[in-house]
Design an enzyme around this catalytic site. Structure first.
Site, PDB file in Angstrom:
ATOM      1  CE  LYS A  53     -14.451  13.281  15.466  1.00 44.93           C
ATOM      2  NZ  LYS A  53     -13.386  12.365  15.887  1.00 44.93           N
ATOM      3  CD  GLN A  97     -13.538   9.840  18.463  1.00 43.64           C
ATOM      4  OE1 GLN A  97     -13.741  10.066  17.280  1.00 43.64           O
ATOM      5  NE2 GLN A  97     -13.124  10.769  19.295  1.00 43.64           N
ATOM      6  CG  ASP A 120      -9.011  10.700  12.409  1.00 42.14           C
ATOM      7  OD1 ASP A 120      -9.448  11.848  12.604  1.00 42.14           O
ATOM      8  OD2 ASP A 120      -9.348   9.707  13.091  1.00 42.14           O
TER       9      ASP A 120
HETATM   10  N1  GUN Z   1     -10.110  11.380  19.704  1.00 41.40           N
HETATM   11  C1  GUN Z   1     -10.008  12.702  19.990  1.00 41.40           C
HETATM   12  N2  GUN Z   1      -9.845  13.407  18.858  1.00 41.40           N
HETATM   13  C2  GUN Z   1      -9.856  12.523  17.838  1.00 41.40           C
HETATM   14  C3  GUN Z   1      -9.736  12.667  16.430  1.00 41.40           C
HETATM   15  O1  GUN Z   1      -9.572  13.757  15.872  1.00 41.40           O
HETATM   16  N3  GUN Z   1      -9.799  11.518  15.715  1.00 41.40           N
HETATM   17  C4  GUN Z   1      -9.961  10.306  16.298  1.00 41.40           C
HETATM   18  N4  GUN Z   1      -9.983   9.228  15.521  1.00 41.40           N
HETATM   19  N5  GUN Z   1     -10.071  10.145  17.604  1.00 41.40           N
HETATM   20  C5  GUN Z   1     -10.017  11.256  18.364  1.00 41.40           C
END
Ligand code: GUN
Length: 285
Positions: A53, A97, A120
């Protein structure tokens, strides 16, 4: 193979280029779109995801900061940190996350993020906005699936879409997005009886369960669009989705591969949401 491949890598690349252009325009006005990512603990997969990311963001001209905290961080400390980021005008997007350590309440943590920075799209306010068709952040994975359907020029109006999976992150928002485009939507899940009789009626199938071979060729109507959200490993350790790709590709009209399908699109849509967050704030100024 009869199905046409929906190339997530190619579409994500196009979207990243668009984001880069709009980011440059914002930067020219003195606004640097900024994403703050918080990672608590040592989960190996989360470390990889958050690194991706950050790299995607910086390659696109967005500013991304990864804050790493130990497992021992308390929930109160995390909430306080989110509050500080909520108040920081230089931060446009906040992403915590998941999964979080077991001593933290993920729902409470997500609800602490300001809805205007919820890139998100996991906040209840974002989910509610999607439900009533108001502007708000859409969760990146179903948003990416919608972009794929748009890219192939698929008109959902009056089509029967079957979503397999009812998670808050994929299945439920996916169903709402399809509904918003006037599809007739069926949500299937672990208690669904005779899944095959439903998928055989579908013009569009989105498989989002997290289990291999949930969708096999005998369950697909010829010509249907098949979108595979799954991320699993097969017996050889190779990445695979929820769909029996090698067989389903001979029946479907369109199909997404794994890897190279929904995954890159999910990553691209986070950049889009972050850009939107920065653009929205820049309008408010
Ligand atoms: N853990 C796995 N996928 C994601 C996501 O898209 N966003 C977040 N915040 N955590 C994750």
């Amino acid at each position: 193979m009869t199905a046409q491949l929906i190339d997530g890598n190619a579409l994500a690349k196009k979207i990243r280029a668009e984001v880069a252009g709009r980011t440059q325009a914002l930067r020219a006005r003195g606004i640097v779109p900024a994403l703050s990512i918080i990672l608590v603990g040592e989960d190996p997969a989360s470390q990889v995801y958050t690194r991706h990311k950050v790299n995607d963001s910086t390659e696109t001209g967005l500013q991304a900061t990864l804050e790493r905290y130990p497992d021992s961080m308390t929930e109160a400390e995390l909430l306080a940190r989110i509050d500080t980021l909520n108040e920081d005008p230089a931060v446009h997007g906040i992403l915590v996350q998941l999964p979080l350590p077991r001593h933290m309440n993920a729902h409470k943590v997500i609800e602490t993020i300001s809805p205007s920075k919820d890139v998100d799209g996991f906040h209840v306010a974002s989910a509610g906005a999607l439900m009533v068709g108001q502007p708000g952040f859409w969760p990146c994975t179903p948003y990416g699936c919608m972009k794929m359907l748009e890219d192939i020029g698929y008109d959902l109006k009056g089509r029967h879409a079957v979503v397999i999976g009812r998670s808050n992150i994929v299945g439920k928002p996916m169903a709402l997005m399809l509904l918003q485009k006037n599809a007739t939507v069926t949500i299937c899940h672990s208690a669904t009886q005779d899944l095959k009789s439903l998928t055989l009626q579908a013009d569009v199938i989105v498989a989002a369960v997290g289990k291999r071979n949930v969708l096999t060729a005998d369950m697909v109507k010829p010509g249907a669009v098949v979108i595979d959200v799954g991320m699993n490993r097969n017996d050889e350790g190779k990445l695979c989705g929820d769909v029996d790709f090698d067989a389903v590709k001979n029946v479907a009209g369109w199909i997404t591969p794994v890897p190279g399908g929904v995954g890159p699109m999910t990553r691209a849509m986070l950049l889009v949401n972050t850009l939107h967050a920065a653009e929205a704030l820049s309008v408010e100024r």
